[in-house]
Write a protein that holds these residues in place. Structure first.
Motif, PDB file in Angstrom:
ATOM      1  N   PRO A   1       0.464  -1.192   0.418  1.00  0.00           N
ATOM      2  CA  PRO A   1       0.337   0.202   0.186  1.00  0.00           C
ATOM      3  C   PRO A   1       1.053   1.119  -0.430  1.00  0.00           C
ATOM      4  N   GLU A   2       2.080   1.176   0.731  1.00  0.00           N
ATOM      5  CA  GLU A   2       2.925   2.270   0.591  1.00  0.00           C
ATOM      6  C   GLU A   2       3.416   2.607  -0.513  1.00  0.00           C
TER       7      GLU A   2
ATOM      8  N   ALA B   1      11.532   0.793  -1.487  1.00  0.00           N
ATOM      9  CA  ALA B   1      11.779  -0.028  -1.090  1.00  0.00           C
ATOM     10  C   ALA B   1      12.265  -1.256  -1.257  1.00  0.00           C
ATOM     11  N   ILE B   2      12.783  -2.066  -2.285  1.00  0.00           N
ATOM     12  CA  ILE B   2      13.912  -3.262  -2.105  1.00  0.00           C
ATOM     13  C   ILE B   2      15.331  -2.386  -1.568  1.00  0.00           C
ATOM     14  N   ASN B   3      15.438  -1.301  -0.824  1.00  0.00           N
ATOM     15  CA  ASN B   3      16.480  -0.876  -0.377  1.00  0.00           C
ATOM     16  C   ASN B   3      15.884  -0.914   0.881  1.00  0.00           C
TER      17      ASN B   3
ATOM     18  N   ASP C   1       7.045   5.052 -27.631  1.00  0.00           N
ATOM     19  CA  ASP C   1       7.170   6.035 -28.004  1.00  0.00           C
ATOM     20  C   ASP C   1       5.597   6.237 -27.533  1.00  0.00           C
ATOM     21  N   SER C   2       4.977   4.989 -27.365  1.00  0.00           N
ATOM     22  CA  SER C   2       2.789   5.779 -27.086  1.00  0.00           C
ATOM     23  C   SER C   2       2.723   7.067 -25.683  1.00  0.00           C
ATOM     24  N   SER C   3       3.880   6.468 -24.926  1.00  0.00           N
ATOM     25  CA  SER C   3       4.009   6.967 -23.340  1.00  0.00           C
ATOM     26  C   SER C   3       4.094   8.600 -23.537  1.00  0.00           C
ATOM     27  N   THR C   4       2.760   9.702 -22.780  1.00  0.00           N
ATOM     28  CA  THR C   4       3.220  10.979 -22.717  1.00  0.00           C
ATOM     29  C   THR C   4       3.820  11.312 -21.027  1.00  0.00           C
ATOM     30  N   GLY C   5       4.549  12.537 -21.335  1.00  0.00           N
ATOM     31  CA  GLY C   5       5.639  12.595 -20.746  1.00  0.00           C
ATOM     32  C   GLY C   5       5.127  13.129 -18.992  1.00  0.00           C
ATOM     33  N   SER C   6       3.634  13.390 -18.724  1.00  0.00           N
ATOM     34  CA  SER C   6       3.030  13.446 -17.268  1.00  0.00           C
ATOM     35  C   SER C   6       3.030  11.675 -17.122  1.00  0.00           C
ATOM     36  N   GLU C   7       2.764  10.860 -18.117  1.00  0.00           N
ATOM     37  CA  GLU C   7       2.570   9.475 -17.894  1.00  0.00           C
ATOM     38  C   GLU C   7       4.185   8.432 -17.247  1.00  0.00           C
ATOM     39  N   LYS C   8       4.626   9.021 -18.240  1.00  0.00           N
ATOM     40  CA  LYS C   8       5.835   8.537 -17.879  1.00  0.00           C
ATOM     41  C   LYS C   8       6.412   8.601 -16.220  1.00  0.00           C
ATOM     42  N   LYS C   9       6.814  10.431 -16.293  1.00  0.00           N
ATOM     43  CA  LYS C   9       6.911  10.616 -14.788  1.00  0.00           C
ATOM     44  C   LYS C   9       6.401  10.334 -13.960  1.00  0.00           C
ATOM     45  N   THR C  10       5.154   9.866 -14.051  1.00  0.00           N
ATOM     46  CA  THR C  10       4.006   9.132 -12.785  1.00  0.00           C
ATOM     47  C   THR C  10       4.803   8.007 -11.767  1.00  0.00           C
ATOM     48  N   PHE C  11       5.211   7.431 -13.457  1.00  0.00           N
ATOM     49  CA  PHE C  11       5.712   5.681 -13.672  1.00  0.00           C
ATOM     50  C   PHE C  11       7.003   6.105 -12.956  1.00  0.00           C
ATOM     51  N   ASP C  12       7.989   6.917 -13.634  1.00  0.00           N
ATOM     52  CA  ASP C  12       9.375   7.175 -13.114  1.00  0.00           C
ATOM     53  C   ASP C  12       9.179   7.036 -11.383  1.00  0.00           C
ATOM     54  N   THR C  13       8.614   8.080 -11.266  1.00  0.00           N
ATOM     55  CA  THR C  13       7.956   8.301  -9.706  1.00  0.00           C
ATOM     56  C   THR C  13       7.893   6.508  -8.904  1.00  0.00           C
ATOM     57  N   PHE C  14       6.787   5.959  -9.854  1.00  0.00           N
ATOM     58  CA  PHE C  14       6.673   4.575  -8.472  1.00  0.00           C
ATOM     59  C   PHE C  14       8.147   3.601  -8.970  1.00  0.00           C
ATOM     60  N   LEU C  15       8.433   3.798  -9.596  1.00  0.00           N
ATOM     61  CA  LEU C  15       9.691   3.235  -9.939  1.00  0.00           C
ATOM     62  C   LEU C  15      10.621   3.397  -8.843  1.00  0.00           C
ATOM     63  N   ALA C  16      10.647   4.478  -8.460  1.00  0.00           N
ATOM     64  CA  ALA C  16      12.125   4.792  -7.504  1.00  0.00           C
ATOM     65  C   ALA C  16      11.330   4.663  -6.160  1.00  0.00           C
ATOM     66  N   GLY C  17       9.545   4.239  -6.443  1.00  0.00           N
ATOM     67  CA  GLY C  17       9.392   4.022  -4.339  1.00  0.00           C
ATOM     68  C   GLY C  17       9.467   2.790  -4.372  1.00  0.00           C
ATOM     69  N   LEU C  18       9.399   1.458  -5.277  1.00  0.00           N
ATOM     70  CA  LEU C  18       9.906   0.662  -5.220  1.00  0.00           C
ATOM     71  C   LEU C  18      11.234   0.237  -4.897  1.00  0.00           C
ATOM     72  N   LYS C  19      11.691   0.656  -5.694  1.00  0.00           N
ATOM     73  CA  LYS C  19      13.371   0.779  -6.028  1.00  0.00           C
ATOM     74  C   LYS C  19      13.793   1.169  -4.340  1.00  0.00           C
TER      75      LYS C  19
END
Length: 478
Positions: free
Chosen positions: A356-357, A413-415, A393-411
């Motif tokens: 959830p976090e 959590a791994i650490n 290339d179909s991903s928009t800038g906002s979607e990619k930024k949101t997803f990068d933020t999610f991956l950073a949070g997952l990373k």
């Protein structure tokens, strides 16, 4: 079916045909009788006097059994005769064991087809008749009378040479005669009185068993197969029985023994089974390896691994080796440090994972079945998402930024940069997270059991499973 009925007519049809072909009133025979025979006749050599005799062949079908060939030989020169029956159908894939309770004289008229591989037992007498060299078509009474005739043949000689054996066989003959309703004192009177008096003589009840590994023997039931005094059991043949029937070569015994041990013995924890197959990526031949693993304080599982040397395709999967649980199970783990990431985790193909976090939710079935550590499954989720999602290339800038933020949070959590919660929800309760304090309660982990909803059972196919009283539903549908 019509060709089969023409080649193998019922015995009643053959009898009617024989009556129409018989000579009329002592005549020399009609034209049809000379040109057409109810049974086939073949000239055969008599093995007693070496003169020419006649072998008659009758192809007939026995109801609820199969087609058979009845053979009868008779030599007019020396009077020697011989009768035999052979199966004209296929060897059944399983052996058959018939049991009949003989309680009255009507049961003595049950028809018996005895192949050359059939063993007959009468438990009340401790009597066993081993397989013979030829088949036989008879009745229960006919079988008993044949046994009486064979045992009585040398009794006068045994009485002189071996009185002890004579006494034992005579006691056996007395019991056999009671089973067919014969009286030693009044045998001649019974023959003169006819069958009407014979029907009134009670018989000694007994049990008759036929055991045939070829499945080519038959014991008639009365009325229908629901006859309470009749039972049929089928069983798989052993390797020795297959050799005896000529279905397997004796030199294949080593292979058969290895196959038998592989199928009959329990799979040990150290044993690794290999299954050949084809790679789903490149199509080349590969092997899938399976091993049984016992997880302490949980249950047994089966781990399967596939690795292709040609294209590098790899796949690992985990299956539960236990029964379906009556309730679902939710495991909640509070991850506080790196030690918690080393916990073993079994995620079945029906389990969902949630953190959830960081708003991570893996629906039921995502990633399939996995047996790894908590760190390993989080790294696998990170690799899958970072390589395959929003990579085009179909991903928009906002979607990619949101997803990068999610991956950073997952990373993070791994650490384990900050504590987080792992929720493993499995409606079949086949998932597991290792407890570091087992068998004592783990302060960082809790369990919740819950009843599955109708929709969950429907998705898992459990609503249509019925292992008890399913015959009633089948009858209602019919």
């Amino acid at each position: 079916m019509s060709k089969s009925s023409d080649l193998f007519p019922a015995i009643g049809q053959v009898a009617e045909k024989t009556e129409t072909l018989e000579p009329k009133d002592g005549g020399e025979g009609n034209v049809a009788g000379d040109e057409e025979k109810a049974v086939d006749e073949i000239d055969s050599l008599c093995m007693k006097c070496h003169e020419q005799g006649k072998t008659r062949l009758l192809l007939t079908s026995i109801p609820f059994f199969k087609e058979v060939v009845v053979m009868s030989f008779r030599c007019e020169h020396c009077g020697w005769s011989n009768n035999e029956i052979q199966s004209a159908g296929e060897i059944r894939p399983e052996g058959t064991a018939y049991t009949a309770k003989i309680r009255d004289r009507e049961d003595l008229n049950r028809q018996i087809v005895r192949s050359s591989n059939c063993e007959i037992q009468i438990p009340e007498l401790d009597l066993t008749l081993p397989p013979t060299e030829r088949g036989q078509l008879t009745t229960v009474e006919g079988l008993l009378r044949d046994i009486i005739a064979d045992l009585s043949m040398d009794q006068p000689l045994r009485r002189i040479q071996d009185e002890a054996t004579y006494t034992r066989i005579e006691a056996l003959l007395t019991k056999l005669k009671a089973m067919v309703g014969d009286s030693e004192e009044d045998e001649d009177e019974e023959q003169e009185a006819g069958s009407s008096k014979k029907e009134e003589i009670p018989i000694q009840p007994f049990t008759l068993k036929l055991d045939d590994p070829s499945g080519n023997s038959f014991l008639e039931f009365l009325g229908s197969m629901s006859d309470p005094k009749w039972n049929l059991r089928v069983y798989p043949r052993t390797f020795e029985q297959n050799v005896q029937l000529g279905l397997v070569a004796p030199d294949d015994e080593e292979n058969a023994e290895s196959d038998k041990s592989a199928t009959s013995q329990e799979i040990t924890k150290e044993e690794i089974l290999t299954f050949p197959g084809n790679c789903s990526s490149c199509g080349h031949s590969i092997n899938t390896y399976m091993k049984r693993v016992d997880i302490p304080y949980f249950k047994e599982i089966l781990i399967m691994s596939t690795n292709c040397d040609r294209c590098g395709y790899r796949d690992n999967e985990v299956k539960s080796g236990a029964a379906i649980s009556s309730q679902g199970k939710r495991i909640i783990l509070k991850v506080e440090d790196a030690e918690d990431l080393s916990r073993d985790i079994l995620k079945s193909e029906t389990a969902g994972l949630e953190i959830p976090e960081i708003e991570l939710t893996l629906t039921h079935g995502t990633l399939g079945g996995r047996f790894t550590t908590l760190e390993g499954i989080l790294n696998q989720v990170y690799e899958e998402l970072s390589e395959k999602v929003f990579a085009g290339d179909s991903s928009t800038g906002s979607e990619k930024k949101t997803f990068d933020t999610f991956l950073a949070g997952l990373k993070s959590a791994i650490n384990v940069e900050k504590p987080f919660t792992v929720i493993l929800d499995d409606p079949l309760a086949n998932s597991y997270i290792q407890s570091l304090y087992a068998p004592d309660p783990d302060p960082n982990m809790t369990f919740e059991l819950y009843d599955r909803t109708w929709d969950q059972n429907e998705a898992l196919g459990l609503n249509d499973i019925k292992v008890e009283n399913y015959e009633e539903d089948a009858q209602e549908q019919n």
